[in-house]
Motif scaffolding. Sequence first.
Motif, PDB file in Angstrom:
ATOM      1  N   THR A 568     -41.480 -10.031 -33.578  1.00 14.40           N
ATOM      2  CA  THR A 568     -41.709 -11.477 -33.660  1.00 14.40           C
ATOM      3  C   THR A 568     -40.518 -12.276 -34.182  1.00 14.40           C
ATOM      4  O   THR A 568     -40.212 -13.342 -33.639  1.00 14.40           O
ATOM      5  CB  THR A 568     -42.972 -11.772 -34.500  1.00 14.40           C
ATOM      6  OG1 THR A 568     -44.056 -10.988 -33.993  1.00 14.40           O
ATOM      7  CG2 THR A 568     -43.343 -13.238 -34.412  1.00 14.40           C
ATOM      8  N   PRO A 569     -39.810 -11.824 -35.232  1.00 16.87           N
ATOM      9  CA  PRO A 569     -38.629 -12.596 -35.660  1.00 16.87           C
ATOM     10  C   PRO A 569     -37.611 -12.774 -34.543  1.00 16.87           C
ATOM     11  O   PRO A 569     -36.943 -13.818 -34.457  1.00 16.87           O
ATOM     12  CB  PRO A 569     -38.063 -11.754 -36.814  1.00 16.87           C
ATOM     13  CG  PRO A 569     -39.253 -11.033 -37.367  1.00 16.87           C
ATOM     14  CD  PRO A 569     -40.079 -10.701 -36.157  1.00 16.87           C
ATOM     15  N   LYS A 570     -37.483 -11.801 -33.659  1.00 13.22           N
ATOM     16  CA  LYS A 570     -36.560 -11.899 -32.538  1.00 13.22           C
ATOM     17  C   LYS A 570     -37.058 -12.954 -31.540  1.00 13.22           C
ATOM     18  O   LYS A 570     -36.259 -13.728 -30.974  1.00 13.22           O
ATOM     19  CB  LYS A 570     -36.410 -10.537 -31.851  1.00 13.22           C
ATOM     20  CG  LYS A 570     -35.878  -9.434 -32.765  1.00 13.22           C
ATOM     21  CD  LYS A 570     -35.734  -8.123 -32.030  1.00 13.22           C
ATOM     22  CE  LYS A 570     -35.360  -6.992 -32.970  1.00 13.22           C
ATOM     23  NZ  LYS A 570     -34.161  -7.231 -33.777  1.00 13.22           N
ATOM     24  N   ILE A 571     -38.381 -12.985 -31.326  1.00 15.73           N
ATOM     25  CA  ILE A 571     -38.982 -13.993 -30.435  1.00 15.73           C
ATOM     26  C   ILE A 571     -38.743 -15.396 -30.991  1.00 15.73           C
ATOM     27  O   ILE A 571     -38.358 -16.317 -30.271  1.00 15.73           O
ATOM     28  CB  ILE A 571     -40.486 -13.729 -30.262  1.00 15.73           C
ATOM     29  CG1 ILE A 571     -40.720 -12.423 -29.490  1.00 15.73           C
ATOM     30  CG2 ILE A 571     -41.179 -14.898 -29.549  1.00 15.73           C
ATOM     31  CD1 ILE A 571     -42.154 -11.947 -29.481  1.00 15.73           C
ATOM     32  N   GLN A 575     -36.365 -19.104 -29.991  1.00 16.35           N
ATOM     33  CA  GLN A 575     -36.903 -20.466 -29.980  1.00 16.35           C
ATOM     34  C   GLN A 575     -36.178 -21.365 -30.984  1.00 16.35           C
ATOM     35  O   GLN A 575     -36.556 -22.522 -31.178  1.00 16.35           O
ATOM     36  CB  GLN A 575     -38.404 -20.447 -30.293  1.00 16.35           C
ATOM     37  CG  GLN A 575     -39.236 -19.674 -29.302  1.00 16.35           C
ATOM     38  CD  GLN A 575     -40.700 -19.555 -29.745  1.00 16.35           C
ATOM     39  OE1 GLN A 575     -41.136 -20.212 -30.687  1.00 16.35           O
ATOM     40  NE2 GLN A 575     -41.468 -18.724 -29.056  1.00 16.35           N
ATOM     41  N   GLY A 576     -35.166 -20.816 -31.654  1.00  5.42           N
ATOM     42  CA  GLY A 576     -34.427 -21.589 -32.638  1.00  5.42           C
ATOM     43  C   GLY A 576     -35.097 -21.660 -33.988  1.00  5.42           C
ATOM     44  O   GLY A 576     -34.779 -22.523 -34.816  1.00  5.42           O
ATOM     45  N   ILE A 577     -36.030 -20.734 -34.243  1.00  7.64           N
ATOM     46  CA  ILE A 577     -36.774 -20.725 -35.512  1.00  7.64           C
ATOM     47  C   ILE A 577     -36.317 -19.515 -36.324  1.00  7.64           C
ATOM     48  O   ILE A 577     -36.428 -18.379 -35.870  1.00  7.64           O
ATOM     49  CB  ILE A 577     -38.290 -20.654 -35.264  1.00  7.64           C
ATOM     50  CG1 ILE A 577     -38.741 -21.838 -34.418  1.00  7.64           C
ATOM     51  CG2 ILE A 577     -39.060 -20.613 -36.589  1.00  7.64           C
ATOM     52  CD1 ILE A 577     -40.136 -21.674 -33.852  1.00  7.64           C
ATOM     53  N   GLN A 578     -35.799 -19.766 -37.506  1.00  5.92           N
ATOM     54  CA  GLN A 578     -35.299 -18.685 -38.357  1.00  5.92           C
ATOM     55  C   GLN A 578     -36.337 -18.368 -39.430  1.00  5.92           C
ATOM     56  O   GLN A 578     -36.734 -19.239 -40.191  1.00  5.92           O
ATOM     57  CB  GLN A 578     -33.981 -19.095 -39.020  1.00  5.92           C
ATOM     58  CG  GLN A 578     -33.269 -17.962 -39.732  1.00  5.92           C
ATOM     59  CD  GLN A 578     -32.760 -16.877 -38.777  1.00  5.92           C
ATOM     60  OE1 GLN A 578     -32.292 -17.189 -37.682  1.00  5.92           O
ATOM     61  NE2 GLN A 578     -32.846 -15.625 -39.172  1.00  5.92           N
TER      62      GLN A 578
END
Length: 587
Positions: A568-571, A575-578
């Motif tokens: 999920t962190p990669k997904i 999306q530009g969400i860290q």
Amino acid sequence: MDSNQQQTKWSQFLSLIVVFFFWGFVAASNDILIPVFKKWFVLSQVQSQLVAWAFYVAYFIGSVIFFVISLKSDILQKFGYKKTLAVGLVLSALGAFLFVPAASAANFWFFLAALFIVGLGFSVQQIVANPLAIKMGSPQTGAHRLTLAGGINSLGTTIGPILVGIALFGMGNKEDSAPKNQNLTKIEIVKNEYQTHKNELTKNIIELKKDREDDPAKVNEVIATVEKNIADLDTQINSISQNTEANDSQVEAYSSKLGEIKQRSTNITYPLEFVKDNLKLVKTPFIVLGIAFILVAVFMLFSKIEDPAKEEEAQIEEGSAKFSIFKYPQLYLGMLAIFIYVGVEVSIISNLPALLHTKEFGGVLEHNIAPFVSLYWGSLMIGRWNGGINVFNISKSTNMVLKFVVPFIAFGIIILANTLSGKDVSAFYIYAFWIIAFIIMSFIGGKNAGKTLMIFGVAGVVMMILGLIYPDKEIAKYFFISGGLFCSIMWPSIFDLAIAGLGKNTGKASSFLVMMILGGGIIPLIQGWICDFDKASPGGIMGITWTHFSYVIPIICFIYLAFYGFATPKILKKQGIQMGETESSAH
């Protein structure tokens, strides 16, 4: 992600977490009801899991209803968070009060209906309370705030089974619940197991002879059946007394015979009024709960909890007015993660009484199950209290000290609560090793939701495998119970990852996620179905019982949860969400 480091609204947050306590109290109490209902309603293991099914399927149905209504009107913005919470509490109160007529009728399906209504109310509360807890302060500490609320939830899960156990069985007996004497020979242990079962049946006969409400013919028929089992037990006990030097094959034969007699005992259908008399004690804790729900609903209406501003919900504009879960892989994968997470959390413990009741795990009876249920749910309290430390504005050194101290304070509460209830839980001290392993892993995971979820998912897989293969069953059961430790931080981690980037659709996404609590009703049924293979195939599989083997189901679940934490962190990054670890003056 918003970087605004706003402070947690503590006065409002403390009012909210009262609700989390009740969720835990009822959910854990179900695990005491399962073996009780299984005994008095003569249920198979999979049928007994309908208790979990009724409770958790209500979350799904409640969330579907909430979502359908929200398509036409945003309930949370229209009626407010406080009023919606109060409605959910009143609905749960109604379900709790229905336990009174259910016990009076001694009707299993009536009990399931009552639990369903309690769960329906909880679904409304969950949809409101989870995003509200995240929004009561900085977004960066949202998951930790939810973890802290989960710690209060887990206090309820720790106390719930103890209090309900006292209500149903009275105060414990330290001698009865003490660990087995390691100096006993194998044949002496088997003889004690025969005597324990005989004592249980003898108690039932004494109570049956006092029964003046049921048909005397039916009472006498049941007494005759129970006496036949006692006579068979006496025959075997006398045989053992004359064969104190029995070899391993003879010990196994005696154990098999005991298993046959126990199976006959579980198939005895007791007279209706007798069952009613044994279930009447269920009423009291749920009457108290119903009243508490009403009081908390009133308290909520007059509390200082503020609804999140409407502008906050509109900060992130979506390209389309229509909301679709398929636009957000973090959400639909998170829905499956919530389904599996709740399923595995419930399944491990709701099938544990059946596992502990097997001969290989010591033949623990219903009245001695509560400490193990309490330890499991208390493990979630240990983990959540540990995770909740990150919410507080304290120095890095203080944080590190508390990370070691707080889990053992929580463990001490578990030991103290069970000791005060009259149980001998000295065997639990060894569990400190699992707590230390958990603390080390929590440091490795840090404040990164994805990394922590992945590490704990892998740890869950390892613990379940060790529980299956470890030769000493007195130790093996703690590997299964430690599943509670590694489940402890999964809910906030999954929830935080799943709603990341949802903006004004957070409420809708939350209802979808809460919908997936349905897993708590489905996965235990699957595991219970495997347990029931022991009836048709008592020889088990690969040298263990089917009930023991059924813990392959949690292994599969933990594998997916580890994958979600990894992927999920990669997904989100695409999306530009860290979602990485955030540094602040507190750490």
